[in-house]
Scaffold this motif. Sequence first.
Motif, PDB file in Angstrom:
ATOM      1  N   TYR A 252      42.567  44.039  42.516  1.00  0.00           N
ATOM      2  CA  TYR A 252      43.698  43.643  41.743  1.00  0.00           C
ATOM      3  C   TYR A 252      43.487  42.181  41.113  1.00  0.00           C
ATOM      4  CZ  TYR A 252      48.270  42.826  39.493  1.00  0.00           C
ATOM      5  OH  TYR A 252      49.436  42.414  38.584  1.00  0.00           O
ATOM      6  N   GLU A 253      43.287  41.144  42.055  1.00  0.00           N
ATOM      7  CA  GLU A 253      43.263  39.549  41.684  1.00  0.00           C
ATOM      8  C   GLU A 253      41.806  39.504  41.158  1.00  0.00           C
ATOM      9  OE1 GLU A 253      44.485  36.114  41.011  1.00  0.00           O
ATOM     10  OE2 GLU A 253      45.513  37.677  42.099  1.00  0.00           O
ATOM     11  N   ALA A 254      40.697  40.291  41.599  1.00  0.00           N
ATOM     12  CA  ALA A 254      39.322  40.068  40.934  1.00  0.00           C
ATOM     13  C   ALA A 254      39.393  40.569  39.518  1.00  0.00           C
ATOM     14  CB  ALA A 254      38.364  40.953  41.685  1.00  0.00           C
ATOM     15  N   THR A 255      40.160  41.406  39.222  1.00  0.00           N
ATOM     16  CA  THR A 255      40.154  42.156  37.964  1.00  0.00           C
ATOM     17  C   THR A 255      40.828  41.079  36.960  1.00  0.00           C
ATOM     18  OG1 THR A 255      40.208  44.497  38.744  1.00  0.00           O
ATOM     19  CG2 THR A 255      40.706  44.070  36.420  1.00  0.00           C
ATOM     20  N   LYS A 256      41.954  40.560  37.465  1.00  0.00           N
ATOM     21  CA  LYS A 256      43.001  39.754  36.686  1.00  0.00           C
ATOM     22  C   LYS A 256      41.830  38.530  36.415  1.00  0.00           C
ATOM     23  CE  LYS A 256      46.755  38.935  38.855  1.00  0.00           C
ATOM     24  NZ  LYS A 256      48.041  38.493  39.059  1.00  0.00           N
ATOM     25  N   GLN A 257      41.311  38.020  37.236  1.00  0.00           N
ATOM     26  CA  GLN A 257      40.582  36.779  37.103  1.00  0.00           C
ATOM     27  C   GLN A 257      39.165  36.845  36.158  1.00  0.00           C
ATOM     28  OE1 GLN A 257      39.626  34.512  40.713  1.00  0.00           O
ATOM     29  NE2 GLN A 257      41.421  34.760  41.410  1.00  0.00           N
ATOM     30  N   TYR A 258      38.688  38.254  36.053  1.00  0.00           N
ATOM     31  CA  TYR A 258      37.688  38.398  35.256  1.00  0.00           C
ATOM     32  C   TYR A 258      38.165  38.736  33.704  1.00  0.00           C
ATOM     33  CZ  TYR A 258      34.204  41.188  33.063  1.00  0.00           C
ATOM     34  OH  TYR A 258      33.199  41.605  32.200  1.00  0.00           O
TER      35      TYR A 258
END
Length: 297
Positions: A192-198
């Motif tokens: 979730y966090e990795a996708t948001k940051q991407y």
Amino acid sequence: MGDVAKDLTAGTIGGAAQLICGHPFDTIKVKLQSQPTPLPGQVPKYTGAIDAVKKTIAAEGLGGLYKGMGAPLATVAAFNAVLFTVKGQLVALLRSEPGASLSINQQVVCGAGAGVAVSFLACPTELIKCRLQAQSALAGSGTATLSVKYSGPMDVARHVLRSEGGTVGLFKGLVPTLAREVPGNAAMFGVYEATKQYLAGGQDTSSLGRGSLILAGGLAGASFWGFVYPTDVVKSVIQVDDYKNPKFSGSINAFRKILASEGIKGLYKGFGPAMARSVPANAACFLAYEVTRSALG
């Protein structure tokens, strides 16, 4: 409102959104997981997800798809409040300074910690849910499990407390629940966090729109189930197993027997409905959480 109160409120609303969107898929998943292995020359009660949906609606009406929702609905507030609150407190603990963003690895650690906490609430809730969902799937199998018919969540709880070891009986399947929730939530919050940051192009994700949050939440949910699904199958078969004449002596024994009798595909029974559920249900959960948390300041 303090951060804990905000996480409690937002987590509760997020969990309600997740349950409403995803429970019918979960019902089909459990039916497919718990149906008995057919004898040689016989066909299974449900040949697949669509067949399970058709037969459930024909036999029980649309309400059959929401069977067992009482237990998780009654505890969804507590479950998601614990999940997001523990995760939020771990985030605060790992921050180098107030308001600082965490790395993806730190988010994974926070998710794993939250998974430990919610396992002790999820186990009895899911035992009750699975017993109710699996009744029709087990019907006609000739197992002793069918000697008990449950009229609702409280009836399941009373029976387990009275006839299956008291409070300990409600925690049947705790080991596979932990084996699901800890790595599953670690993967979910990390993705979730990795996708948001991407999508945001950096660690500051505060400007992301709802479409981006829906995408991140959907991918996060898919990562949860894609990572730990076999442990959920083991959990389900143990929780619906007969108390007096059990087929399985424990998690490892259940894993081995499923693998021996059905092969790898036996550990992925109901995987289609689980994945079909995970994307919209978790997208709804994370979106509702983020919107509510933002509105609370």
